[in-house]
Scaffold this motif. Structure first.
Motif, PDB file in Angstrom:
ATOM      1  N   CYS A 169      -4.341   2.689   5.646  1.00 34.82           N
ATOM      2  CA  CYS A 169      -5.183   1.982   4.671  1.00 34.82           C
ATOM      3  C   CYS A 169      -6.269   2.916   4.135  1.00 34.82           C
ATOM      4  O   CYS A 169      -7.395   2.945   4.642  1.00 34.82           O
ATOM      5  CB  CYS A 169      -5.802   0.743   5.323  1.00 34.82           C
ATOM      6  SG  CYS A 169      -4.602  -0.546   5.688  1.00 34.82           S
ATOM      7  N   ILE A 209       0.859  -1.183   0.000  1.00 33.48           N
ATOM      8  CA  ILE A 209       0.000   0.000   0.000  1.00 33.48           C
ATOM      9  C   ILE A 209       0.899   1.237   0.000  1.00 33.48           C
ATOM     10  O   ILE A 209       1.713   1.415   0.909  1.00 33.48           O
ATOM     11  CB  ILE A 209      -0.927   0.021   1.226  1.00 33.48           C
ATOM     12  CG1 ILE A 209      -1.791  -1.236   1.255  1.00 33.48           C
ATOM     13  CG2 ILE A 209      -1.803   1.258   1.219  1.00 33.48           C
ATOM     14  CD1 ILE A 209      -2.562  -1.398   2.538  1.00 33.48           C
ATOM     15  N   VAL A 221      -5.961   0.902  -1.341  1.00 37.28           N
ATOM     16  CA  VAL A 221      -6.145  -0.547  -1.186  1.00 37.28           C
ATOM     17  C   VAL A 221      -6.837  -1.129  -2.410  1.00 37.28           C
ATOM     18  O   VAL A 221      -6.455  -2.209  -2.899  1.00 37.28           O
ATOM     19  CB  VAL A 221      -6.958  -0.845   0.092  1.00 37.28           C
ATOM     20  CG1 VAL A 221      -7.227  -2.337   0.224  1.00 37.28           C
ATOM     21  CG2 VAL A 221      -6.215  -0.347   1.330  1.00 37.28           C
TER      22      VAL A 221
END
Length: 258
Positions: free
Chosen positions: A99, A94, A104
């Motif tokens: 995240c 990533i 993602v």
């Protein structure tokens, strides 16, 4: 980010990543709702000051809080399930400190059109709708302010909105830039994406205490007294040092004379 920079931790489980994503974007949507609620608060305080307590009751404030929470959860709850159905191949790096949804989704080796459309719809639905209501409230506020006869009253009314406008700008500008660059900046380097994402997450909590602290009289007074004290101390030290140099020079001149 602390885990990456401090503990050198560069791995995260997929379930933890999806959980982080859910809470991250949910809190962002809640913050947008909070800014909208503050705009409504400013509108009532300036345009209907005599009815402020009767309009903004505890019950209404509680309903606004529940609505902001429910909207964020309802919009972000499908995200982990939409990503869970996607197949991921060998690419599992990533290009972010956390995240983020699109970072993602881009790792999936399948068609991500629906995820992309859902993300765009949520961004424009939340950002566009909230910003439209905020702009509408400030149009009404400005119309009411410029109807005031006294210049002092106008300045005071506009001063109550200054901190809120700064908070809106520090929240919206990095968010819009990050979202647009992610979706349309195909030739943008990865380090620029990472920088924008970090600014988007860290700028509002960094700037907000300064913005709201500058508007608080007690904080301004303490800061001024703090710097005044340090200025006086530094001035006294400088004058003492100058006197010591003068005394030492006079002693030296006396020795030379003798």
């Amino acid at each position: 980010m602390l885990g990456i920079l401090w503990l050198n931790s560069h791995e995260i489980y997929s379930e933890a990543c999806l959980t982080q994503m859910f809470f991250l974007h949910s809190f962002v949507i809640m913050e947008s709702a909070l800014l909208l609620a503050m705009a409504f608060d400013r509108y009532v305080a300036i345009c209907n000051p005599l009815r402020y307590t009767s309009i903004l009751t505890k019950c209404l404030i509680a309903h606004i809080g529940v609505l902001a929470f429910s909207r964020a959860v309802a919009l972000m709850l499908p995200l982990p399930f939409l990503i869970k159905r996607l197949p991921f191949c060998s690419a599992n790096v990533i290009h972010h400190s956390y995240c983020e949804h699109m970072a993602v989704v881009k790792l999936a080796c399948a068609d991500i059109t629906f995820n992309n459309i859902y993300g765009i719809v949520v961004v424009f639905f939340i950002g566009g709708l909230d910003m439209a209501f905020i702009i509408c409230s400030y149009v009404l506020i400005l119309r009411a302010v410029f109807r005031l006869a006294s210049t002092e009253a106008r300045t005071k009314a506009l001063g109550t909105c200054a901190s809120h406008i700064c908070a809106i700008l520090t929240f919206c500008v990095p968010a819009i830039l990050s979202s647009v660059v992610h979706r349309f900046g195909k030739n943008v380097p990865n380090h620029f994406h990472i920088l924008l994402a970090n600014v988007y997450m860290m700028l509002p909590p960094l700037i907000n205490p300064i913005v709201y602290g500058a508007k608080t009289k007690q904080i301004r007074t303490r800061v001024k007294s703090f710097f005044s004290l340090h200025f006086i101390i530094s001035t006294n030290i400088s004058s003492d040092a100058a006197k010591a140099d003068s005394v030492q020079q006079s002693h030296w001149n006396g020795r030379q004379h003798r």
